[in-house]
Design a protein around this motif. Structure first.
Motif, PDB file in Angstrom:
ATOM      1  N   VAL A 143      80.830  76.763  61.219  1.00  0.00           N
ATOM      2  CA  VAL A 143      81.745  75.912  62.005  1.00  0.00           C
ATOM      3  C   VAL A 143      81.197  74.476  62.027  1.00  0.00           C
ATOM      4  O   VAL A 143      81.941  73.506  61.831  1.00  0.00           O
ATOM      5  CB  VAL A 143      81.908  76.443  63.454  1.00  0.00           C
ATOM      6  CG1 VAL A 143      82.803  75.503  64.265  1.00  0.00           C
ATOM      7  CG2 VAL A 143      82.500  77.855  63.436  1.00  0.00           C
ATOM      8  N   ALA A 144      79.873  74.360  62.223  1.00  0.00           N
ATOM      9  CA  ALA A 144      79.250  73.028  62.240  1.00  0.00           C
ATOM     10  C   ALA A 144      79.472  72.324  60.896  1.00  0.00           C
ATOM     11  O   ALA A 144      79.757  71.127  60.835  1.00  0.00           O
ATOM     12  CB  ALA A 144      77.756  73.162  62.534  1.00  0.00           C
ATOM     13  N   ASN A 196      86.837  72.775  67.669  1.00  0.00           N
ATOM     14  CA  ASN A 196      85.544  72.220  67.280  1.00  0.00           C
ATOM     15  C   ASN A 196      85.634  71.500  65.936  1.00  0.00           C
ATOM     16  O   ASN A 196      85.107  70.400  65.776  1.00  0.00           O
ATOM     17  CB  ASN A 196      84.485  73.325  67.188  1.00  0.00           C
ATOM     18  CG  ASN A 196      83.653  73.433  68.448  1.00  0.00           C
ATOM     19  OD1 ASN A 196      82.795  72.591  68.709  1.00  0.00           O
ATOM     20  ND2 ASN A 196      83.925  74.459  69.242  1.00  0.00           N
ATOM     21  N   ILE A 197      86.310  72.146  64.989  1.00  0.00           N
ATOM     22  CA  ILE A 197      86.409  71.538  63.651  1.00  0.00           C
ATOM     23  C   ILE A 197      87.316  70.305  63.694  1.00  0.00           C
ATOM     24  O   ILE A 197      87.053  69.295  63.052  1.00  0.00           O
ATOM     25  CB  ILE A 197      86.925  72.571  62.624  1.00  0.00           C
ATOM     26  CG1 ILE A 197      85.932  73.743  62.504  1.00  0.00           C
ATOM     27  CG2 ILE A 197      87.123  71.925  61.241  1.00  0.00           C
ATOM     28  CD1 ILE A 197      86.384  74.860  61.594  1.00  0.00           C
ATOM     29  N   ALA A 198      88.374  70.389  64.514  1.00  0.00           N
ATOM     30  CA  ALA A 198      89.365  69.305  64.545  1.00  0.00           C
ATOM     31  C   ALA A 198      88.917  68.102  65.366  1.00  0.00           C
ATOM     32  O   ALA A 198      89.480  67.010  65.241  1.00  0.00           O
ATOM     33  CB  ALA A 198      90.683  69.849  65.119  1.00  0.00           C
ATOM     34  N   PHE A 199      87.881  68.286  66.163  1.00  0.00           N
ATOM     35  CA  PHE A 199      87.522  67.293  67.176  1.00  0.00           C
ATOM     36  C   PHE A 199      87.398  65.856  66.650  1.00  0.00           C
ATOM     37  O   PHE A 199      88.021  64.928  67.179  1.00  0.00           O
ATOM     38  CB  PHE A 199      86.219  67.721  67.868  1.00  0.00           C
ATOM     39  CG  PHE A 199      85.868  66.865  69.033  1.00  0.00           C
ATOM     40  CD1 PHE A 199      86.575  66.959  70.228  1.00  0.00           C
ATOM     41  CD2 PHE A 199      84.827  65.941  68.944  1.00  0.00           C
ATOM     42  CE1 PHE A 199      86.248  66.162  71.308  1.00  0.00           C
ATOM     43  CE2 PHE A 199      84.502  65.135  70.028  1.00  0.00           C
ATOM     44  CZ  PHE A 199      85.212  65.246  71.215  1.00  0.00           C
ATOM     45  N   GLY A 200      86.608  65.701  65.574  1.00  0.00           N
ATOM     46  CA  GLY A 200      86.362  64.354  65.031  1.00  0.00           C
ATOM     47  C   GLY A 200      87.647  63.706  64.539  1.00  0.00           C
ATOM     48  O   GLY A 200      87.844  62.494  64.654  1.00  0.00           O
ATOM     49  N   LEU A 201      88.538  64.521  63.979  1.00  0.00           N
ATOM     50  CA  LEU A 201      89.791  63.994  63.441  1.00  0.00           C
ATOM     51  C   LEU A 201      90.723  63.558  64.580  1.00  0.00           C
ATOM     52  O   LEU A 201      91.409  62.551  64.484  1.00  0.00           O
ATOM     53  CB  LEU A 201      90.480  65.052  62.579  1.00  0.00           C
ATOM     54  CG  LEU A 201      89.653  65.573  61.396  1.00  0.00           C
ATOM     55  CD1 LEU A 201      90.431  66.624  60.617  1.00  0.00           C
ATOM     56  CD2 LEU A 201      89.243  64.430  60.475  1.00  0.00           C
ATOM     57  N   ARG A 202      90.695  64.331  65.661  1.00  0.00           N
ATOM     58  CA  ARG A 202      91.523  63.972  66.826  1.00  0.00           C
ATOM     59  C   ARG A 202      91.073  62.642  67.413  1.00  0.00           C
ATOM     60  O   ARG A 202      91.891  61.806  67.779  1.00  0.00           O
ATOM     61  CB  ARG A 202      91.388  65.046  67.902  1.00  0.00           C
ATOM     62  CG  ARG A 202      92.126  66.317  67.573  1.00  0.00           C
ATOM     63  CD  ARG A 202      92.795  66.869  68.840  1.00  0.00           C
ATOM     64  NE  ARG A 202      92.979  68.311  68.750  1.00  0.00           N
ATOM     65  CZ  ARG A 202      93.861  68.884  67.948  1.00  0.00           C
ATOM     66  NH1 ARG A 202      94.632  68.166  67.162  1.00  0.00           N
ATOM     67  NH2 ARG A 202      93.964  70.206  67.922  1.00  0.00           N
ATOM     68  N   ALA A 221      81.857  68.846  59.882  1.00  0.00           N
ATOM     69  CA  ALA A 221      81.411  67.687  59.095  1.00  0.00           C
ATOM     70  C   ALA A 221      82.306  67.451  57.884  1.00  0.00           C
ATOM     71  O   ALA A 221      82.633  66.311  57.564  1.00  0.00           O
ATOM     72  CB  ALA A 221      79.973  67.895  58.637  1.00  0.00           C
ATOM     73  N   ILE A 222      82.730  68.525  57.219  1.00  0.00           N
ATOM     74  CA  ILE A 222      83.397  68.311  55.928  1.00  0.00           C
ATOM     75  C   ILE A 222      84.877  67.971  56.036  1.00  0.00           C
ATOM     76  O   ILE A 222      85.489  67.595  55.041  1.00  0.00           O
ATOM     77  CB  ILE A 222      83.190  69.499  54.944  1.00  0.00           C
ATOM     78  CG1 ILE A 222      83.903  70.763  55.426  1.00  0.00           C
ATOM     79  CG2 ILE A 222      81.717  69.742  54.694  1.00  0.00           C
ATOM     80  CD1 ILE A 222      83.837  71.907  54.428  1.00  0.00           C
TER      81      ILE A 222
END
Ligand SMILES: Nc1ncnc2c1ncn2[C@@H]1O[C@H](COP(=O)(O)OP(=O)(O)OP(=O)(O)O)[C@@H](O)[C@H]1O
Ligand SMILES: [Mg+2]
Length: 372
Positions: free
Chosen positions: A144-145, A97-103, A149-150
């Motif tokens: 986690v949310a 979930n945290i890595a999603f945006g970076l992936r 974002a950060i």
């Protein structure tokens, strides 16, 4: 460059075009930490969602940098947002979930790993990285949310009550984490809360809203000490500012504030403003904060023309302070802050002095601040 500009922005919802945000004008400086604060339903989330592209703008323009973004989809606005009702991907682990945006941005794996672990450490969720969101408490999910974002460094961070599900200790801790994150990456941040303490402690500037309308945009010090109207004076600060209704009278060239129980001498500056507004012989509202009223003899000697007597109803002990609620014979009660070493029994008759230099006067019908 991420200056953000709202230019005469309106939001009307539904069939009846009810106005949720009205003529919103605001310039957010690059790298500023700005806080929107106001009671439930005042339009904070709506404003943020229009900026993020999640809600249509009924009228007006929103700029990010020099670009009008009204018609840009959310993904093209380079904004990272933490929602009030955060949605995590239920089938992905906390880590994913945290890595999603970076992936999605195809960052190298080891960079992603470093970023996720760093965020998890800051947010105290390192031990849950393998869990699914349903196996977490509300506060853990919220972190986690926040983590999602950060890990990114967008043009701007938008946060909508990101700490509302945390306990008091974690809340204070996350508050300082968010502040230091902002210092470190220097990104423009808009943070929404209905908690005025959060607003005061976090914002470079605070935007106080009521019923879809901006009331005041100012530093925390200014909104506290010089609220533009009674709404702001009442909303910011705990306890809220004391208000007393009374009439302005002239006596031997001096102005006094009269109630049927006591009178208080105005300072020359206050007298100047009230004369200018033609308020002699009119009813106005005096506003004074609890810490500007005192039981001390020294203050009474310094302000012999602004003392009043009342009966203590009850007191609240907060450790560092004690707040006395005092019946002063008018409709409104007066809250007085005292050092906790003071102790008076309920029912005691006491005299207090008001520091008139700190008193403000408001218009009785419009609530607008008359003095400065
Ligand atoms: N989708 C919608 N349709 C119709 N009205 C809406 C919609 N979303 C919000 N509103 C109304 O718009 C107004 C502003 O709502 P908004 O969610 O922006 O308030 P808020 O300041 O974020 O409040 P809170 O602190 O409770 O989150 C409210 O009166 C709300 O009922
Ligand atoms: Mg909201």
């Amino acid at each position: 460059m991420a200056r953000i500009l709202f230019n005469h922005v309106y939001k009307r919802y539904g069939k009846y075009k009810e106005v949720a945000v009205k003529d919103f004008n605001l310039e957010v400086e690059d790298q500023e930490f700005l806080v929107f604060v106001g009671p439930s339903g005042c339009g904070k989330s709506t404003t943020l969602r229009m900026l993020a592209g999640l809600e249509d703008i009924s009228e007006g323009e929103i700029y990010i940098g020099d670009t009008i973004v009204n018609n840009y989809p959310p993904k093209d606005r380079d904004i990272s947002m933490v929602f009030q009702n955060y949605a995590l991907y239920p089938n992905m682990s906390v880590y994913e979930n945290i890595a999603f945006g970076l992936r999605l941005r195809k960052q190298p794996k080891h960079e992603i790993d470093l970023a996720v672990k760093r965020a998890a450490r800051v947010l105290e969720i390192e031990n849950y990285l393998d869990r699914k969101p349903r196996e977490l408490s509300g506060g853990q999910r919220q972190r986690v949310a926040l983590g999602r974002a950060i890990v990114r460094t967008p043009q701007a961070f938008l946060m909508d009550e990101p700490l509302s599900n945390l306990d008091a200790r974690l809340r204070v801790q996350m508050r300082s984490e968010i502040i230091s994150l902002h210092r470190k990456i220097g990104v423009t941040m808009i943070y929404v809360t209905h908690d005025q303490v959060e607003a005061m402690t976090m914002g470079d500037r605070v935007v106080v809203m009521n019923r879809g309308v901006i009331q005041q945009v100012d530093t925390p010090e200014q909104v506290y000490n010089k609220p533009v109207n009674m709404f702001v004076a009442n909303f910011i600060g705990n306890p809220p500012m004391n208000f007393i209704d009374g009439r302005i009278r002239e006596e031997a060239g001096k102005l006094d504030f009269h109630t049927n129980r006591f009178k208080l001498r105005l300072t020359e500056k206050q007298a100047y403003h009230l004369r200018k507004e033609n308020l002699v012989d009119m009813t106005v509202v005096l506003g004074i904060r609890a810490e500007n009223i005192s039981f001390d003899e020294i203050v009474m000697e310094a302000f012999p023309d602004s003392v009043l007597t009342g009966i203590l109803q009850f007191n609240e002990f907060l450790g560092s302070d004690r707040y006395y609620h005092m019946d002063i014979g008018t409709e409104q009660t007066l809250v007085v802050r005292a050092h906790p070493r003071h102790h008076y029994d309920d029912g005691t008759k006491v005299t207090v002095a008001l520091d008139m230099n700190k008193a403000l006067f408001f218009h009785k019908t419009t609530g607008v601040l008359l003095t400065d």
